[in-house]
Motif scaffolding. Structure first.
Motif, PDB file in Angstrom:
ATOM      1  N   UNK A   1      33.406 -25.216  46.200  1.00  0.00           N
ATOM      2  CA  UNK A   1      32.250 -26.106  46.383  1.00  0.00           C
ATOM      3  C   UNK A   1      30.986 -25.272  46.558  1.00  0.00           C
ATOM      4  N   UNK A   2      31.106 -24.261  47.379  1.00  0.00           N
ATOM      5  CA  UNK A   2      29.985 -23.363  47.630  1.00  0.00           C
ATOM      6  C   UNK A   2      29.542 -22.697  46.332  1.00  0.00           C
ATOM      7  N   UNK A   3      30.534 -22.160  45.652  1.00  0.00           N
ATOM      8  CA  UNK A   3      30.262 -21.427  44.417  1.00  0.00           C
ATOM      9  C   UNK A   3      29.562 -22.305  43.381  1.00  0.00           C
ATOM     10  N   UNK A   4      30.017 -23.542  43.283  1.00  0.00           N
ATOM     11  CA  UNK A   4      29.440 -24.449  42.281  1.00  0.00           C
ATOM     12  C   UNK A   4      28.216 -25.187  42.814  1.00  0.00           C
ATOM     13  N   UNK A   5      27.835 -24.846  44.053  1.00  0.00           N
ATOM     14  CA  UNK A   5      26.659 -25.468  44.666  1.00  0.00           C
ATOM     15  C   UNK A   5      26.807 -26.986  44.739  1.00  0.00           C
ATOM     16  N   UNK A   6      27.986 -27.406  45.182  1.00  0.00           N
ATOM     17  CA  UNK A   6      28.261 -28.830  45.268  1.00  0.00           C
ATOM     18  C   UNK A   6      27.525 -29.475  46.431  1.00  0.00           C
ATOM     19  N   UNK A   7      26.960 -30.647  46.180  1.00  0.00           N
ATOM     20  CA  UNK A   7      26.413 -31.487  47.246  1.00  0.00           C
ATOM     21  C   UNK A   7      27.013 -32.868  47.071  1.00  0.00           C
TER      22      UNK A   7
END
Lengths: 365, 365
Positions: A54-60
DNA sequence: CTGAAAGCGCTTACAG
DNA sequence: CTGAAAGCGCTTACAG
């Protein structure tokens, strides 16, 4: 030599979803959702890898989708006359502070004291599925069906300051009667005996309550109420000034004035300063509201603080309690009455008797 | 005789949807949706009956569902330090006014001048899929990645007052340089010649601009800039007071002070009033911001009005233009610079020379 | 511990 | 002019 050119196509770059994360990790959206929500049945290892992806893909998270699914938005609607009035700005401040601490956002709607706008505001907030509404009724409003609609839809409604008891909803107000009582009693404690009151339009509840507090405080201290010392102004600087001028011209003039609110007091102060009794505290003066200017004028104005931010906080706290209740339990509406605070300043401080022109000696050389 | 008892079960009463309307009319949700949105291919008769049924069933559109489907929310996010500061209350007022006129709602988020809260606020607003963000940067913020994130996600971002040029986004500011120039020039026009400046933290753009305006105004009038007369405060009453105290103790003291904002000016005024040069205008004083108190203190404070509500309106208007643009067109960021207004009051008015103790004669008998 | 499936309420391209 | 169907992105009861 080589040039690396990175082209990021924002136009077609759509936001990361839980499906993207699932694809990345060869798992499913269900697992990703559970992992992100810290569901107990997901292994620590999975949670870890999901969080990293999630962090890597910049998920919000998409809260709109979540809201639709969950049937709640974590949004609180606030309806006020105007954010440009410091009282309401302060209340919003308190509301948003508490809301944020509980993971809620605040949608703001201004009525500009117009009934139509207020109806529209409530409607919009209902359409936006706010989880609750905190409002202060517009001056113009006399029909309360839009608020009943909120109640009927089982959405928590809290009214502050300008509240209506007949609606049967929770309210947060300050004790105007008591504030006026305190203000008057304070003047009495400072040895003022002929205390005048500049009131406001008598049909407005809060002004009427303040008048009652004034009268009762005098009575409690066995001071006879003198009708000549009660005037009705228009709640403005100019009105305060002219009311005070009249009072000071009475044959048996007052030695103190309790003004219904700070702007009236400010006008009264101008009249006092232009009178023969212009020394600070020579004619005692107390206002009401603790407006932004009251601490900074000369002399600084004794006044009653309404705990405005606190009012907002209390309203938001009531919401936080109401939302817990299952809709089955019909709890009685709460009624929070805030304590007024006396802020004693120079305008009601008696000048030292005897010693004259002490002034010069207080100047730092 | 008969009693009709209507029992409405609110607990199980779920809100009307377009499917309920469709069922009522023996048609489909698609038709109802089109009718309610006034789609051209729906017959007038159908529209009419759908609207009637909607009214009858007390239908309210679910904007959350609509937002999810449409990919936009009609919500504008506003990030400010605090609604309790009159400047920001006023700006919000302007923003919400314009937003409402265009069918937008405003979500409010306060940072309390904390960097962490600002980052959190932006994140929340992004999660809420706001269609745009209007913000004023917190004093504490020095890293702007969270704002870059907004830009990267192609969400219109407008900064007001505390703006950063390097971000390359649209901004609405008041011409701080010009305001400071006007303030300084005004003092010069009142025959003050040794004009000090109490500035703010120099890394903040607006304070830097005001400093420049001050310096250039002096230069324009051939007054030498004296570094000793420039101090850097912390933008508060106390700081203004101590800065002014220092300035007044200089061997070659200033005869006027231009304070970077009104609270600083207020503190400076306290210091002046406790000094030997306490007569109104004896030491000229000008502030900046036209805070609520500035008209009412003694002497009333000359200051620069920032047209706060107008600032909010302009920011919202820029958003309304930006949202029109297809994401394909990369338009250059707009930069709106509002004109400052000089509000001349007593604090910069020279006392009448020669005649002494004129005071008593001005008192109305 | 994880997956497949349904559904929150709306809108709209496609088909008729 | 209207309908059937898909899908926005998420969550969760149910099944394994």
């Amino acid at each position: 030599m080589r040039f690396y050119i990175y082209v990021i196509d924002y136009v077609n770059m759509s936001r990361t979803t839980i499906h993207d994360i699932a694809k990345e990790l060869n798992t499913t959206a269900a697992t990703v959702s559970r992992a992100l929500n810290d569901h107990p049945s997901i292994s620590a290892a999975t949670k870890q890898s999901v969080r990293e992806a999630a962090q890597k893909l910049n998920y919000q998270q998409n809260r709109v989708a979540s809201s639709l699914r969950l049937g709640r938005t974590n949004v609180l609607g606030v309806v006020i006359p105007s954010a440009d009035i410091s009282f309401f700005g302060s209340v919003i401040h308190g509301i948003e502070k508490v809301a944020k601490a509980h993971g809620y956002n605040v949608i703001l709607f201004q009525t500009n004291e117009q009934y139509e706008d207020e109806v529209q505001g409530i409607k919009t907030l209902l359409q936006s599925n706010v989880d609750g509404i905190i409002a202060s009724i517009s001056k113009e409003t006399t029909n309360y069906d839009h608020f009943r609609e909120v109640k009927d839809r089982n959405i928590p409604l809290i009214l502050f300051d300008r509240a209506i008891d007949s609606l049967g909803v929770s309210t947060v107000v300050i004790d105007d009667y008591k504030g006026a009582f305190m203000a008057t009693e304070h003047l009495i404690s400072q040895d003022y005996t002929r205390i005048a009151h500049i009131s406001g339009p008598p049909h407005i509840q809060i002004f009427h309550d303040r008048l009652r507090g004034y009268v009762d405080a005098l009575a409690a201290h066995h001071i006879k109420v003198d009708e000549d010392l009660i005037t009705y102004g228009k709640v403005s600087i100019d009105s305060g000034r002219s009311c005070a001028e009249q009072l000071l011209q009475l044959p048996n003039r007052p030695d103190a004035i309790f003004a219904v609110e700070d702007f009236t007091a400010l006008g009264a102060l101008q009249a006092i300063k232009e009178s023969p009794w212009h020394r600070p505290g020579e004619i005692g003066l107390v206002g009401f509201a603790n407006e932004a200017f009251s601490a900074y004028i000369t002399p600084s104005l004794t006044t009653i603080d309404q705990q405005t931010a606190h009012m907002g906080e209390e309203a938001a706290k009531i919401f936080m309690e109401l939302r817990q209740n299952t809709t089955v339990t019909e709890t009685a509406p709460q009624k929070v009455v805030l304590e007024p605070l006396l802020i004693a300043r120079q305008s009601s401080t008696r000048p030292k008797p005897k010693k004259k022109s002490l002034k010069a000696s207080t100047i730092v050389p």
